[in-house]
Every structure is written in C-alpha cells, then in structure tokens.
Scaffold this motif. Structure first.
Motif, PDB file in Angstrom:
ATOM      1  N   ALA A   1      -4.236  -4.585  -1.492  1.00 32.55           N
ATOM      2  CA  ALA A   1      -3.160  -3.643  -1.372  1.00 32.55           C
ATOM      3  C   ALA A   1      -3.438  -2.380  -1.009  1.00 32.55           C
ATOM      4  N   GLY A   2      -4.760  -2.251  -2.410  1.00 27.39           N
ATOM      5  CA  GLY A   2      -5.339  -1.457  -2.267  1.00 27.39           C
ATOM      6  C   GLY A   2      -5.908  -0.399  -0.902  1.00 27.39           C
TER       7      GLY A   2
ATOM      8  N   GLY B   1      -4.679  -1.353   1.874  1.00 30.04           N
ATOM      9  CA  GLY B   1      -4.227  -1.141   2.830  1.00 30.04           C
ATOM     10  C   GLY B   1      -3.498  -2.514   3.996  1.00 30.04           C
TER      11      GLY B   1
ATOM     12  N   PRO C   1       0.370  -1.738  -0.172  1.00 30.09           N
ATOM     13  CA  PRO C   1       0.007   0.143   0.022  1.00 30.09           C
ATOM     14  C   PRO C   1       0.733   1.690  -0.156  1.00 30.09           C
TER      15      PRO C   1
END
Length: 244
Positions: free
Chosen positions: A65-66, A68, A35
C-alpha cells in the motif's frame, strides 16, 4: 510427503501495529490498507497457511500500500482455522485437503468485484506467499481480470501443460535453500514456461534463502538474509509497477 517442518520458524512473532483496517465483503473478512492518495490500482495479497491475520502478511499488505496500491488480504480460509505452529505435521496433508489453494476462484471474484465497485480499481494485480503462491499460479491461469501476478515460493504441484499457459505477466520468486521446492523443479518450470507461456514471465532464485524468507518483518530478519529479502521485495514491487 511434506518436508518436516517445511515453514519458516514462526517463533515468537513481534507484535505488529497495522496501518489498515478490517472489512466485511459479502461472506469474507478482509484486511485492507490504502495509500495516502487516491488511485485506481489495487493488489490482492494471498496469505500463507497461517492465514489473513498473521502479522507478517499484514506487514506486507501495508508495505505494498505504501507503494501506491489499494492493497487487500481476504480470508481465503473463509473463517476456518488457519494452520498453527503448534499443530502436528502428521495432520498437515489432511488440513491441506480442506484448504486447497486451487479452490480460490470464488473468493477472488468476490474481492475483484469489491475492488472495482467499491474502491474504483481499474487495474488489479495479485501477490501470494507459499500456500498463496500456489493460489496465485492457479489464478493467473484462470482469471484474466488479474493484470499481473507474483507467486512467492508456491510449491510446484502437478506437471501438466495447462500449468504454463499464463494469461498475464507472472513473476515467480524462490529461495535457493527452500526444501519444499528443488532447483530441478524450478528449472523444469522455466523450461515449460519457455515452451508454453505467451505472456511475460520471470523466475528468480535468491541465494541462501529458505521457504518463507520474503515476508519477514524487519526486526525478525537475520543480517545475512536482509539484502536478499529487501531485493525480493523490490523486485516484487517493480513487477507490479511494470504491469499494474
């Protein structure tokens, strides 16, 4: 005998420009995406039979991942050939013998060690699709380091009591129209978890959805399926946010 063909139509996959990069971890290659801010939370993604380089799975890694999480998809096939849509279904059982989703413990340990020592991860969840969904079910029975799991349409194999004593919270996602997993099997799973499982779990069936529905990239989705695909992903992320 496997239903034929049991996978979603891989057809012509649109190219996907990945956000992450590839790394070497001991004897494993892996795709990792981080992230934009630093975090001590991570998620391992277990690919399906098409392997760690398949665009759909990389899209999912980037998606998680977006939200966090340091997200990583190792090559659980250890450099051997993944299944290809051009392969013959008659060969699938033999291929599966050499790619057993219950034999992923060593690879999981290698990746857990990397996430803790090299990435500073303190809480690590796991998400798996189809073949990977079976691997997640297995690992959630065996590896207490995984704080939560999401198993997406992992075929339910072998009914035995030790299949239900999950160590940490696990969420099972199924498609109603998945012809590799009958609703009867799903009801049985629910029944057995009620009996044996001591940790939070959840089972959800998404209307009209076939095997492999949740990892399609936006441009490959049919409009009727889109709301269910998006709901399944939201539910997956919510589960991770609750427990990881």
């Amino acid at each position: 005998q496997m239903a034929d063909p049991f996978l979603y139509n891989t057809g012509e996959r649109s190219h996907y420009g990945c956000l992450g990069h590839e790394v070497q971890i001991e004897y494993l290659k892996a795709y990792i995406c981080r992230p934009s801010f630093s975090t001590d939370k991570a998620v391992i993604v277990v690919h399906d039979v098409f392997g760690w380089q398949f665009p759909d799975i990389r899209y999912i890694v980037d998606l998680i991942a977006g939200h966090g999480y340091i997200t990583i998809c190792p090559d659980f096939f250890k450099g051997t050939e993944p299944w290809k849509s051009t392969d013959h279904w008659a060969d699938f059982p033999d291929w599966m013998k050499n790619h057993d989703p219950m034999k992923v413990d060593k690879e999981a340990d290698v990746v857990l060690k990397y996430l803790k020592e090299q990435c500073g991860a303190k809480k690590i969840g796991i998400v798996g699709f189809s073949w990977g969904g079976m691997a997640v079910h297995h690992l959630m029975l065996k590896n207490p380091q995984l704080t939560a799991g999401v198993s997406l349409y992992g075929r339910i194999v072998r009914d035995s009591e030790e299949r239900y004593s999950l160590l940490n919270p696990t969420f099972f996602i199924f498609g109603e129209k998945d012809h590799t997993i009958s609703l009867d099997q799903i009801f049985l799973l629910e029944d057995k978890l009620k009996q044996y499982c001591k940790v939070p779990y959840k089972i959800k069936v998404y209307p009209g959805q076939v095997h492999g529905f949740a990892q399609l990239k936006p441009e490959d989705m049919k409009p009727d399926d889109k709301p269910y695909i998006e709901e399944a992903r939201r539910d997956m992320i919510d589960w991770l946010k609750m427990f990881v």
